[in-house]
Each structure stands twice: as C-alpha cells, then as structure tokens.
Enzyme design. Structure first.
Site, PDB file in Angstrom:
ATOM      1  N   ASP A   1     -57.767 -41.388 -16.329  1.00 55.91           N
ATOM      2  CA  ASP A   1     -57.332 -41.019 -17.676  1.00 55.91           C
ATOM      3  C   ASP A   1     -58.139 -39.846 -18.226  1.00 55.91           C
ATOM      4  O   ASP A   1     -57.906 -39.395 -19.338  1.00 55.91           O
ATOM      5  CB  ASP A   1     -57.451 -42.231 -18.604  1.00 55.91           C
ATOM      6  CG  ASP A   1     -56.593 -42.104 -19.856  1.00 55.91           C
ATOM      7  OD1 ASP A   1     -55.572 -41.389 -19.811  1.00 55.91           O
ATOM      8  OD2 ASP A   1     -56.937 -42.727 -20.879  1.00 55.91           O
TER       9      ASP A   1
ATOM     10  N   LYS B   1     -47.466 -49.273 -19.841  1.00 60.56           N
ATOM     11  CA  LYS B   1     -48.067 -48.687 -18.646  1.00 60.56           C
ATOM     12  C   LYS B   1     -47.901 -49.620 -17.449  1.00 60.56           C
ATOM     13  O   LYS B   1     -47.638 -49.162 -16.327  1.00 60.56           O
ATOM     14  CB  LYS B   1     -49.541 -48.380 -18.910  1.00 60.56           C
ATOM     15  CG  LYS B   1     -49.733 -47.220 -19.883  1.00 60.56           C
ATOM     16  CD  LYS B   1     -51.131 -47.162 -20.467  1.00 60.56           C
ATOM     17  CE  LYS B   1     -51.223 -46.074 -21.534  1.00 60.56           C
ATOM     18  NZ  LYS B   1     -52.486 -46.090 -22.288  1.00 60.56           N
TER      19      LYS B   1
ATOM     20  N   GLN C   1     -58.293 -48.941 -22.632  1.00 59.96           N
ATOM     21  CA  GLN C   1     -57.374 -48.641 -23.733  1.00 59.96           C
ATOM     22  C   GLN C   1     -58.148 -48.284 -24.999  1.00 59.96           C
ATOM     23  O   GLN C   1     -59.035 -49.004 -25.430  1.00 59.96           O
ATOM     24  CB  GLN C   1     -56.442 -49.830 -23.984  1.00 59.96           C
ATOM     25  CG  GLN C   1     -55.409 -49.589 -25.064  1.00 59.96           C
ATOM     26  CD  GLN C   1     -54.461 -48.449 -24.730  1.00 59.96           C
ATOM     27  OE1 GLN C   1     -53.965 -48.341 -23.619  1.00 59.96           O
ATOM     28  NE2 GLN C   1     -54.191 -47.595 -25.703  1.00 59.96           N
TER      29      GLN C   1
END
Length: 283
Positions: A122, A55, A99
């Site tokens: 996200d 990313k 994450q």
C-alpha cells in the site's frame, strides 16, 4: 486528447488491469503459489470495515487469498506491531495492508513503518515514501498510483502541465505531487493553510482533489479545459469535487463513485501479485 467531454471511468481502467493480473495469478498457481494479502483492521469503524470487505471481495474475484486480521479498539501500538511482525515473518503472506485510520491512541506512523518494505503493497512506510520521491518505489502508494494510471490510460498529457494538488497527506497528496513532478509537471501542493486557494486552483491544467471534504472544489474554480481528478470519498457517495458544477468547464473528470476508487483497489491487488512473484523468486 479529444475536445469532447471525457468521463474518466475508473472501472474501465481497473477491468483492463485485471486481465493481466488474472493471467499472472494463474502462472503463480501453476507454481503452487497462492498470492496472499493480509488486511489489518483495528476497531469497529464501519467505513473501514466496508473498505476491508470491498478489498477482500476484489481479491476473491482475482484468485488472491485474503487474510483478515481484526483487532479490538483498545489494541496498543506494541500489540499492533506484534501482529504486523507475525505477518512480516509469514512466508505465505505477500502483502500487508493496515487499514487507515487507526484509533487515536495508536502511533500510526510507527505501525506503518513496522511493515516490511517487501510487503508494503500500500506504499505507506517512510522508506516507501522516500523511494517514491526518487521515482524508485516498487510499490507506490495505491491511490496516487491509481491517479497516474487513469491519466496514462486516457492519454492525458502530464509533462509541461501545471498540476494543482489539494491535500498533503503522506499517503495521497504528497506522494502524488512527487509522482507528477517526476513526470515533468509543474506542481503546486495546496493545503488547509494555503492563501487564495481558489485562485491557485484556477491556474491548474490538472486538478487533484484529495482534501477529505465533500463537494469542496467548486465549478468556478476550474479553468476551461482542465482535467479534474477527484480522489475523495465521503458520506453519501460524494467526492471532494462538486461534480455537476465542475463537469461544465472541465475537459475530463472522474466520477465518484467509479473513478479513482476501483483503480486504487486494483493497484493494491496488482502490487500483491507482484510481491508474490518477487518473494517466490527470492525464497
């Protein structure tokens, strides 16, 4: 859609998205704004570290600043939330990615929900999930959004089709089921307790595999002409779908790697750039 076999190449979709993103980043930089994504990694899981690095590299290629926050495996929930709040309060940060997964002792839901909705690029917060269900999310969950992008890019009809989603996680299976339902598909969401899973999958016009088990979906589960989207990524660079076997009956299928993954990362960066625009206008 053509009757010819269609490989749903995610890299092609991602490259198309990046053209628009690059121009928007240039406009922001002319205004003195550097789009910035903060990624938080808790612990030393090698797969998670690889994802974060990927990313970061993707951000660099598009001119998006990447901030890496690495915390030790013994970080507490409160300590993690403190770090998230620092990023929430930092006006130079436009997106926050925690994450997944975090170590078992951390309350992951509490950590996700600590992320400001304006920076939840996200789509992991409870509020973001609810907005997605109503079709109003500014930043839907990235992998579900990537799946929808691929279907739309290749002009695959959704309305009126029977979509079978295998998996019900709050950041993949459930939100993509809601997205498909909002697009007038008839949706069946399957999971580990589903009885006669194979027979249900055989009914699907669109199959979304998001179960986290390598090569789980078999070729004889797929009815002729179905569209198969593999949202899994497992050790050995294989997805949740037995690609070779499912390729034969399907009309269209995503490869792994090179299918949903590149579009997921592109979507994350796209959301960050969009957040930068919105936050700069409200500053």
């Amino acid at each position: 859609m053509s009757t010819d076999k269609l490989i749903l190449n995610g890299q092609t979709v991602a490259d198309f998205m990046k053209e628009d993103m690059a121009s928007k980043v240039a406009i922001l930089k002319e205004k003195g704004i550097q789009p910035s994504l903060a990624t938080i990694l808790v612990g030393d899981d090698p797969s998670s570290a690889t994802y974060v690095r990927m990313k970061g590299n993707a951000c660099a290629r598009l001119g998006v600043h990447s901030i890496k926050v690495v915390l030790s495996a013994d970080t507490t929930t409160d300590e993690l939330i403190q770090e998230i709040n620092k990023l929430n309060d930092d006006p130079s940060v436009h997106g926050i990615l925690l994450q997944h997964p975090v170590p078992n002792h951390i309350d992951e839901r509490a950590a996700f929900d600590a992320i400001s909705i304006e920076k939840d690029v996200d789509g992991v917060t409870t509020l973001g999930f609810a907005l997605n269900a109503f079709g109003d999310a500014e930043f839907p969950s990235c992998t579900p959004q990537a799946i929808m992008r691929i279907l739309d890019f290749y002009n695959i009809q959704i309305e009126g089709k029977h979509a079978v989603v295998i998996g019900r996680s709050p950041i993949l299976g459930k939100p993509v089921s809601a997205m498909l339902l909002n697009r007038n598909a008839t949706v069946t969401t399957c999971h580990s307790k589903t009885v006669n899973l194979e027979e249900i999958v055989k009914l699907g016009d669109i199959i979304i595999a998001a179960v986290g088990k390598p090569l789980f979906v078999k070729g004889d589960w797929i009815k002729p002409g179905a569209v198969v989207i593999d949202a899994g990524y497992n050790k050995g660079n294989v997805g949740d779908v037995d690609y070779e076997a499912c390729f034969v009956p399907s009309a269209a299928i995503t490869p792994v790697p090179g299918g949903v993954g590149p579009v997921t990362i592109a979507t994350l960066i796209e959301h960050t750039i969009k957040s930068a625009y919105k936050l700069s206008e409200n500053a």
